[in-house]
Design a protein around this motif. Sequence first.
Motif, mmCIF file in Angstrom:
data_model
loop_
_atom_site.group_PDB
_atom_site.id
_atom_site.type_symbol
_atom_site.label_atom_id
_atom_site.label_comp_id
_atom_site.label_asym_id
_atom_site.label_seq_id
_atom_site.Cartn_x
_atom_site.Cartn_y
_atom_site.Cartn_z
ATOM 1 N N GLN A 343 -10.473 7.716 42.278
ATOM 2 C CA GLN A 343 -9.425 8.518 42.902
ATOM 3 C C GLN A 343 -8.710 7.775 44.025
ATOM 4 N N SER A 344 -9.467 6.966 44.778
ATOM 5 C CA SER A 344 -8.902 6.376 46.000
ATOM 6 C C SER A 344 -8.446 4.933 45.864
ATOM 7 N N HIS A 345 -8.917 4.235 44.857
ATOM 8 C CA HIS A 345 -8.653 2.793 44.781
ATOM 9 C C HIS A 345 -7.672 2.466 43.665
ATOM 10 N N THR A 346 -6.711 1.652 44.005
ATOM 11 C CA THR A 346 -5.780 1.105 43.009
ATOM 12 C C THR A 346 -6.159 -0.339 42.768
ATOM 13 N N PHE A 347 -6.480 -0.658 41.542
ATOM 14 C CA PHE A 347 -6.925 -2.010 41.220
ATOM 15 C C PHE A 347 -5.730 -2.921 41.010
ATOM 16 N N CYS A 348 -6.002 -4.184 40.781
ATOM 17 C CA CYS A 348 -4.929 -5.163 40.628
ATOM 18 C C CYS A 348 -3.982 -4.742 39.494
ATOM 19 N N HIS A 349 -2.718 -5.130 39.649
ATOM 20 C CA HIS A 349 -1.650 -4.781 38.693
ATOM 21 C C HIS A 349 -1.376 -3.286 38.685
ATOM 22 N N GLY A 350 -1.792 -2.586 39.775
ATOM 23 C CA GLY A 350 -1.484 -1.164 39.923
ATOM 24 C C GLY A 350 -2.263 -0.246 39.020
ATOM 25 N N ALA A 351 -3.382 -0.723 38.493
ATOM 26 C CA ALA A 351 -4.148 0.086 37.538
ATOM 27 C C ALA A 351 -5.025 1.094 38.249
ATOM 28 N N LYS A 352 -5.076 2.298 37.676
ATOM 29 C CA LYS A 352 -6.025 3.321 38.086
ATOM 30 C C LYS A 352 -7.099 3.411 37.001
ATOM 31 N N ILE A 353 -8.339 3.355 37.413
ATOM 32 C CA ILE A 353 -9.428 3.317 36.439
ATOM 33 C C ILE A 353 -10.315 4.532 36.613
ATOM 34 N N ARG A 354 -10.463 5.307 35.531
ATOM 35 C CA ARG A 354 -11.412 6.415 35.513
ATOM 36 C C ARG A 354 -12.629 5.977 34.705
ATOM 37 N N THR A 355 -13.801 6.422 35.150
ATOM 38 C CA THR A 355 -15.051 6.003 34.521
ATOM 39 C C THR A 355 -15.832 7.209 34.029
ATOM 40 N N ARG A 356 -16.259 7.144 32.796
ATOM 41 C CA ARG A 356 -17.097 8.201 32.240
ATOM 42 C C ARG A 356 -18.566 7.818 32.414
ATOM 43 N N CYS A 357 -19.394 8.791 32.781
ATOM 44 C CA CYS A 357 -20.813 8.538 33.041
ATOM 45 C C CYS A 357 -21.678 9.520 32.262
ATOM 46 N N GLY A 358 -22.755 9.008 31.690
ATOM 47 C CA GLY A 358 -23.758 9.843 31.045
ATOM 48 C C GLY A 358 -25.106 9.598 31.694
ATOM 49 N N ILE A 359 -25.785 10.697 32.106
ATOM 50 C CA ILE A 359 -27.019 10.554 32.884
ATOM 51 C C ILE A 359 -28.134 11.343 32.204
ATOM 52 N N ASN A 360 -29.315 10.733 32.132
ATOM 53 C CA ASN A 360 -30.485 11.433 31.592
ATOM 54 C C ASN A 360 -31.731 10.958 32.321
ATOM 55 N N THR A 361 -32.694 11.862 32.438
ATOM 56 C CA THR A 361 -33.954 11.570 33.114
ATOM 57 C C THR A 361 -35.113 11.813 32.156
ATOM 58 N N GLY A 362 -36.052 10.901 32.138
ATOM 59 C CA GLY A 362 -37.212 11.053 31.268
ATOM 60 C C GLY A 362 -37.982 9.758 31.174
ATOM 61 N N GLU A 363 -38.936 9.733 30.280
ATOM 62 C CA GLU A 363 -39.772 8.546 30.126
ATOM 63 C C GLU A 363 -39.043 7.501 29.280
#
Length: 444
Positions: A343-363
């Motif tokens: 949301q806050s950072h603009t990367f080089c060449h003016g790119a905005k990057i959104r990241t998808r995350c998947g989280i799981n807990t277990g053995e």
Amino acid sequence: MKSTLWAFLFGKPVNAHLPERVLIAIEHQQRDSEKLIGWVQLLLVTIFAILYAFAPTSAMNKGFHPVPWALSLYFLFTFARLILSYRIALPHWFLTVSVIADIGLLMVLIWSFHIQYMQPASFYLKAPTMIYVFIFITLRSLRFDPRYILIAGGAAAFGWLTLALYVIWSEGGKSMITRDYVTYLTSNSILIGAEVDKIIAIVLVSGVLAIAVLRAQRSFIRAITDEIAAKDLSRFVSPEIADRITRAEHQIKPGEGDAVTATVMFTDIEGFSTISEQLSPKELAKLLNEYFTQTSAVIDRFGGIITQFEGDAMLITFNAITSDPDHAANAVRTALAIQEIAQSHTFCHGAKIRTRCGINTGEIIVGAIGAENHLTFTVHGDNVNIAARLEQLNKQYGSYILATKETHRACGDLCEGSDWTPCGDVIVRGRAAPTPVLSIASPS
């Protein structure tokens, strides 16, 4: 046969063409060693001076005293070399001359004793100062270079031979020579065999010490090479994984692993294919480097370990390599912080990057997989696969963070500031049993 014998005597040979950074590390150690040698020699000459100051002198000798002059000369020489060792890298020719000068000045000091105490020249052959010859020889071992040990030993053997020959010459030939050991010990007589024994001892001590140092030098070079390799390894994998590999009690084999309860997170850049089409390979590499720099800082802050990179995707683990009792909460915090970067950072060449995350807990299983000579240290298991599938399901649910109920339960009250929205039970591809899934977002 010859190579086997040489390896047995001197140790396993090292690579003749060492990388520049290894040579620089060795040179740095050598410079530090030369400083240490200078300080020890300064201590020795100080001890000489103290012993001389408290030693009784002959009442008959009221004239010239050569010992203080010899000690003063040696002190100035040692002090000057110590100063130079802090300012420049002393060249080999200077060190060679310096070693010979050390032994030469010591021999002059020993030689001056018979003048100082007004005794026949044979007097100095029995001076206990002779034992300092061995100290000066062993002192060169601090540099881990056998050449200077051999130079010191050769100079000492030659110097003592010169002193013995001077005694024979100055005392008028064979008049002072005896074969009686008792007479030798109780008078100023000369026992040729005793002086030969001293020279042989000097040569043997120098030779044995040179062999020992050569073996140590080769081990030292291999140790520095391995240390630098380990540092380089930590740039390609996380320092925690590199440390685990290098400190393992035995060589890690494929299939070996430990079962631990941990939290796994997969991340992937949204629309990365579209971004890739719009940038040149160099621009894309710059973008990814900037992105990974930003996200890695966040991951490190919350105790996560990047176990694997794959293109723009990351496999991040919590409590898999290093202990973390709040691993589930820290994984959620990391995912939320990555969204804040988007949301806050603009990367080089003016790119905005959104990241998808998947989280799981277990053995999961933490260990090495692959072939005997080509291994990857990673995590695997059903719970790892679930986290990977959740990352992909974000596209279907229009979310950026999906987590399992197990992760929510493991977080407890640690992530109360986050909005958890149930998404229902989903059938994760590859599994028959449904998995309760929740989306996570920062409170608005």
